[in-house]
Design a protein around this motif. Structure first.
Motif, PDB file in Angstrom:
ATOM      1  N   ARG A  10       0.825  -1.218   0.000  1.00  0.00           N
ATOM      2  CA  ARG A  10       0.000   0.000   0.000  1.00  0.00           C
ATOM      3  C   ARG A  10       0.853   1.259   0.000  1.00  0.00           C
ATOM      4  NH1 ARG A  10      -4.543  -2.301   4.196  1.00  0.00           N
ATOM      5  NH2 ARG A  10      -5.859  -3.250   2.582  1.00  0.00           N
ATOM      6  N   GLU A  11       1.926   1.266   0.804  1.00  0.00           N
ATOM      7  CA  GLU A  11       2.791   2.451   0.856  1.00  0.00           C
ATOM      8  C   GLU A  11       3.432   2.735  -0.498  1.00  0.00           C
ATOM      9  OE1 GLU A  11       4.302   2.282   5.507  1.00  0.00           O
ATOM     10  OE2 GLU A  11       5.758   2.008   3.909  1.00  0.00           O
ATOM     11  N   GLU A  12       3.991   1.713  -1.116  1.00  0.00           N
ATOM     12  CA  GLU A  12       4.749   1.929  -2.342  1.00  0.00           C
ATOM     13  C   GLU A  12       3.878   2.176  -3.561  1.00  0.00           C
ATOM     14  OE1 GLU A  12       7.685  -1.148  -2.823  1.00  0.00           O
ATOM     15  OE2 GLU A  12       8.732  -0.564  -0.991  1.00  0.00           O
ATOM     16  N   THR A  13       2.657   1.652  -3.557  1.00  0.00           N
ATOM     17  CA  THR A  13       1.803   1.744  -4.748  1.00  0.00           C
ATOM     18  C   THR A  13       0.578   2.630  -4.567  1.00  0.00           C
ATOM     19  OG1 THR A  13       0.390  -0.138  -4.178  1.00  0.00           O
ATOM     20  CG2 THR A  13       2.451  -0.613  -5.394  1.00  0.00           C
ATOM     21  N   GLY A  14       0.241   2.965  -3.334  1.00  0.00           N
ATOM     22  CA  GLY A  14      -0.960   3.752  -3.086  1.00  0.00           C
ATOM     23  C   GLY A  14      -2.253   2.967  -3.240  1.00  0.00           C
ATOM     24  N   ILE A  15      -2.164   1.682  -3.544  1.00  0.00           N
ATOM     25  CA  ILE A  15      -3.370   0.859  -3.713  1.00  0.00           C
ATOM     26  C   ILE A  15      -3.975   0.617  -2.330  1.00  0.00           C
ATOM     27  CG2 ILE A  15      -4.301  -1.350  -4.474  1.00  0.00           C
ATOM     28  CD1 ILE A  15      -1.933  -1.528  -6.457  1.00  0.00           C
ATOM     29  N   ARG A  16      -5.229   1.018  -2.149  1.00  0.00           N
ATOM     30  CA  ARG A  16      -5.879   0.903  -0.843  1.00  0.00           C
ATOM     31  C   ARG A  16      -6.979  -0.157  -0.831  1.00  0.00           C
ATOM     32  NH1 ARG A  16      -1.942   2.769   1.089  1.00  0.00           N
ATOM     33  NH2 ARG A  16      -1.565   4.953   1.402  1.00  0.00           N
ATOM     34  N   THR A  17      -7.603  -0.412  -1.972  1.00  0.00           N
ATOM     35  CA  THR A  17      -8.719  -1.354  -2.019  1.00  0.00           C
ATOM     36  C   THR A  17      -8.528  -2.317  -3.182  1.00  0.00           C
ATOM     37  OG1 THR A  17     -10.021   0.118  -3.430  1.00  0.00           O
ATOM     38  CG2 THR A  17     -10.347   0.323  -1.039  1.00  0.00           C
ATOM     39  N   GLY A  18      -9.315  -3.381  -3.163  1.00  0.00           N
ATOM     40  CA  GLY A  18      -9.277  -4.320  -4.270  1.00  0.00           C
ATOM     41  C   GLY A  18      -8.143  -5.313  -4.213  1.00  0.00           C
ATOM     42  N   ILE A  19      -7.685  -5.639  -2.994  1.00  0.00           N
ATOM     43  CA  ILE A  19      -6.590  -6.599  -2.804  1.00  0.00           C
ATOM     44  C   ILE A  19      -7.023  -7.628  -1.768  1.00  0.00           C
ATOM     45  CG2 ILE A  19      -4.205  -6.918  -2.045  1.00  0.00           C
ATOM     46  CD1 ILE A  19      -3.752  -3.950  -2.637  1.00  0.00           C
ATOM     47  N   GLU A  20      -6.705  -8.890  -2.037  1.00  0.00           N
ATOM     48  CA  GLU A  20      -6.929  -9.924  -1.027  1.00  0.00           C
ATOM     49  C   GLU A  20      -5.792 -10.931  -1.072  1.00  0.00           C
ATOM     50  OE1 GLU A  20     -10.740 -11.639  -1.968  1.00  0.00           O
ATOM     51  OE2 GLU A  20      -9.861 -13.097  -3.329  1.00  0.00           O
ATOM     52  N   PRO A  21      -5.491 -11.531   0.094  1.00  0.00           N
ATOM     53  CA  PRO A  21      -4.416 -12.534   0.124  1.00  0.00           C
ATOM     54  C   PRO A  21      -4.871 -13.819  -0.553  1.00  0.00           C
ATOM     55  CG  PRO A  21      -5.426 -12.312   2.286  1.00  0.00           C
ATOM     56  CD  PRO A  21      -6.054 -11.278   1.410  1.00  0.00           C
ATOM     57  N   LEU A  22      -3.937 -14.490  -1.225  1.00  0.00           N
ATOM     58  CA  LEU A  22      -4.230 -15.792  -1.814  1.00  0.00           C
ATOM     59  C   LEU A  22      -3.955 -16.921  -0.839  1.00  0.00           C
ATOM     60  CD1 LEU A  22      -3.075 -15.494  -5.522  1.00  0.00           C
ATOM     61  CD2 LEU A  22      -5.375 -15.791  -4.634  1.00  0.00           C
ATOM     62  N   SER A  23      -3.166 -16.648   0.203  1.00  0.00           N
ATOM     63  CA  SER A  23      -2.843 -17.658   1.205  1.00  0.00           C
ATOM     64  C   SER A  23      -2.410 -16.945   2.479  1.00  0.00           C
ATOM     65  CB  SER A  23      -1.710 -18.555   0.705  1.00  0.00           C
ATOM     66  OG  SER A  23      -1.243 -19.389   1.741  1.00  0.00           O
ATOM     67  N   PRO A  24      -2.664 -17.556   3.637  1.00  0.00           N
ATOM     68  CA  PRO A  24      -2.151 -16.960   4.871  1.00  0.00           C
ATOM     69  C   PRO A  24      -0.648 -17.197   5.056  1.00  0.00           C
ATOM     70  CG  PRO A  24      -3.307 -18.994   5.358  1.00  0.00           C
ATOM     71  CD  PRO A  24      -3.482 -18.737   3.882  1.00  0.00           C
ATOM     72  N   ASP A  25      -0.087 -18.090   4.254  1.00  0.00           N
ATOM     73  CA  ASP A  25       1.322 -18.465   4.382  1.00  0.00           C
ATOM     74  C   ASP A  25       2.171 -17.774   3.321  1.00  0.00           C
ATOM     75  OD1 ASP A  25       0.630 -20.348   6.411  1.00  0.00           O
ATOM     76  OD2 ASP A  25      -0.061 -21.695   4.826  1.00  0.00           O
ATOM     77  N   PRO A  26       3.454 -17.580   3.598  1.00  0.00           N
ATOM     78  CA  PRO A  26       4.335 -16.978   2.593  1.00  0.00           C
ATOM     79  C   PRO A  26       4.430 -17.862   1.342  1.00  0.00           C
ATOM     80  CG  PRO A  26       5.458 -17.138   4.724  1.00  0.00           C
ATOM     81  CD  PRO A  26       4.184 -17.897   4.835  1.00  0.00           C
TER      82      PRO A  26
END
Length: 180
Positions: A96-112
């Motif tokens: 979010r800091e580097e791209t300014g993207i605030r919405t429309g993102i979700e994790p694909l996995s809880p693990d790395p």
């Protein structure tokens, strides 16, 4: 407060259980934790933990940003901050800091998706010697259109590329498999 060393240990241990072929590389992270080193601090040398985000869009392309310090297109990521409570949250904060993207993102996995230990050159301007980052990378996806507004102090360009553009072979293979 910062990220608890036990969280780092649990994350690395679970990761190496899933990817035992990487155990030898990541053993030095666990050894330093055993010595009581604060790997969440960017002032801990010769190695500290960072967090990275791999963002894929609906086409399976990966977001790369041009990092000013290294002059390379890389996935978003960076140092842990005192307000971070877990590694995935730190990766999302960096994205979010580097791209300014605030919405429309979700994790694909809880693990790395990947943990990579790599060399960082000395930075005289910051008074940092050459050292290593243990970069804990998480995979996220867009859930619709996103607007990128770069943090110009740290990044100066953006590109959506095929996972084939990722330099790290392990990361490239894992991202490619996840987006298929």
């Amino acid at each position: 407060m910062g990220i608890d060393p036990d969280h780092i240990r649990e994350t690395v241990t679970a990761y190496t259980s899933a990817h035992p072929e990487e155990d030898a590389v990541l053993a030095r992270v666990l050894e330093r934790l055993d010595r009581g080193e604060d790997l969440s601090s960017r002032k801990t040398f010769p190695l500290h933990v960072t967090a990275g985000a791999v963002l894929v869009d609906e086409n399976g392309d990966v977001l790369l940003v041009r990092h000013n310090a290294l002059g390379k297109y890389l996935t978003p990521g960076g140092h842990l901050e005192p307000e971070d409570v877990d590694l995935r949250g730190a990766a999302l904060r960096e994205l979010r800091e580097e791209t300014g993207i605030r919405t429309g993102i979700e994790p694909l996995s809880p693990d790395p998706v990947h943990i990579d230990v790599h060399d960082i050159p000395a930075n005289d301007a910051k008074g940092e010697p050459a050292h290593q980052h243990a970069d804990v990378r998480y995979l996220f996806r867009t859930t619709g259109p996103v607007t990128v507004t770069l943090q110009e102090e740290e990044v100066s360009g953006v590109a959506w590329r095929s996972p084939d553009a990722l330099a790290d072979e392990v990361l490239r293979d894992r991202v490619s498999a996840a987006v298929r």
